[in-house]
Design a protein around this motif. Structure first.
Motif, mmCIF file in Angstrom:
data_model
loop_
_atom_site.group_PDB
_atom_site.id
_atom_site.type_symbol
_atom_site.label_atom_id
_atom_site.label_comp_id
_atom_site.label_asym_id
_atom_site.label_seq_id
_atom_site.Cartn_x
_atom_site.Cartn_y
_atom_site.Cartn_z
ATOM 1 N N GLY A 133 39.628 -31.075 -8.858
ATOM 2 C CA GLY A 133 40.683 -30.288 -8.236
ATOM 3 C C GLY A 133 40.111 -29.350 -7.178
ATOM 4 N N THR A 180 45.950 -33.945 -10.736
ATOM 5 C CA THR A 180 45.116 -33.046 -9.945
ATOM 6 C C THR A 180 45.966 -32.013 -9.209
ATOM 7 O OG1 THR A 180 43.501 -34.828 -9.691
ATOM 8 C CG2 THR A 180 43.290 -32.957 -8.205
ATOM 9 N N GLU A 181 47.097 -32.418 -8.698
ATOM 10 C CA GLU A 181 47.985 -31.462 -8.014
ATOM 11 C C GLU A 181 48.537 -30.417 -8.977
ATOM 12 O OE1 GLU A 181 49.835 -34.175 -4.397
ATOM 13 O OE2 GLU A 181 50.682 -34.376 -6.415
ATOM 14 N N TYR A 231 47.043 -29.012 -11.295
ATOM 15 C CA TYR A 231 46.016 -28.007 -11.593
ATOM 16 C C TYR A 231 46.180 -26.755 -10.735
ATOM 17 C CZ TYR A 231 43.444 -31.612 -14.194
ATOM 18 O OH TYR A 231 43.053 -32.580 -15.086
ATOM 19 N N GLU A 232 46.786 -26.884 -9.562
ATOM 20 C CA GLU A 232 47.015 -25.705 -8.719
ATOM 21 C C GLU A 232 47.870 -24.666 -9.441
ATOM 22 O OE1 GLU A 232 45.491 -25.235 -5.673
ATOM 23 O OE2 GLU A 232 44.488 -27.081 -6.288
#
Length: 170
Positions: A72, A138-139, A141-142
């Protein structure tokens, strides 16, 4: 989770340690909060507490060793790294308060430890609707790298402050 598969090849021991000790801490946490167990079986409470603390130390250190392979953003990595450091630090501080005989502070700090432990649950509760909305793991995780533990701590701190205020009024 395919987003974590690369850890198996690159960090097998760290991944296994994290996957063993993280869930163990989650399993033990409710027993540590159980007032009846603490009152009736204080020796068992202390024994399970030691296992809980070791689980967090193992899981937290493993988390930190997984960070170099994190896919990430740096922002998300910082969130997960901060969680790992706080998870270990808050737990050790709480244990230290018990050893110093300050049981009231021990309880407050160990509640914080449990809130951080349950970040794993909150992460998944936040992640699921984001993935359903089309975000990649992964997105997510922001949001989840910070939200999973900041939300838990905020709710806990509000609850703890209200509890103190109610005790002052009574």
């Amino acid at each position: 989770m395919p987003a974590m598969a690369h850890y198996l090849a690159d960090y097998p021991l760290s991944l296994a340690t994290h996957l063993l000790f993280g869930p163990l801490a989650l399993l033990l946490a409710p027993f540590q909060l159980w007032q009846g167990l603490r009152q009736r079986r204080p020796g068992l409470h202390r024994w399970l507490g030691r296992l809980y603390g070791l689980s967090i130390l193992g899981g937290g250190l493993a988390s930190l060793t997984l960070l170099p392979g994190f896919e990430g953003s740096r922002f998300a990595a910082l969130g997960f790294g901060t969680l790992a450091v706080l998870w270990i630090g808050v737990t050790l501080w709480g244990i230290g308060r018990a050893r110093a005989g300050d049981i009231a502070a021990h309880r407050r700090w160990m509640r914080r430890s449990v809130a951080l432990t349950f970040a794993a649950v909150t992460l998944r509760l936040i992640m699921a609707p984001l993935i359903a909305a089309g975000w990649s793991v992964t997105e997510t995780y922001e949001i989840t790298a910070w939200g999973s533990w900041l939300v838990n701590l905020a709710v806990l701190e509000i609850w703890q402050r209200r509890r103190v205020q109610r005790a002052r009024i009574a």
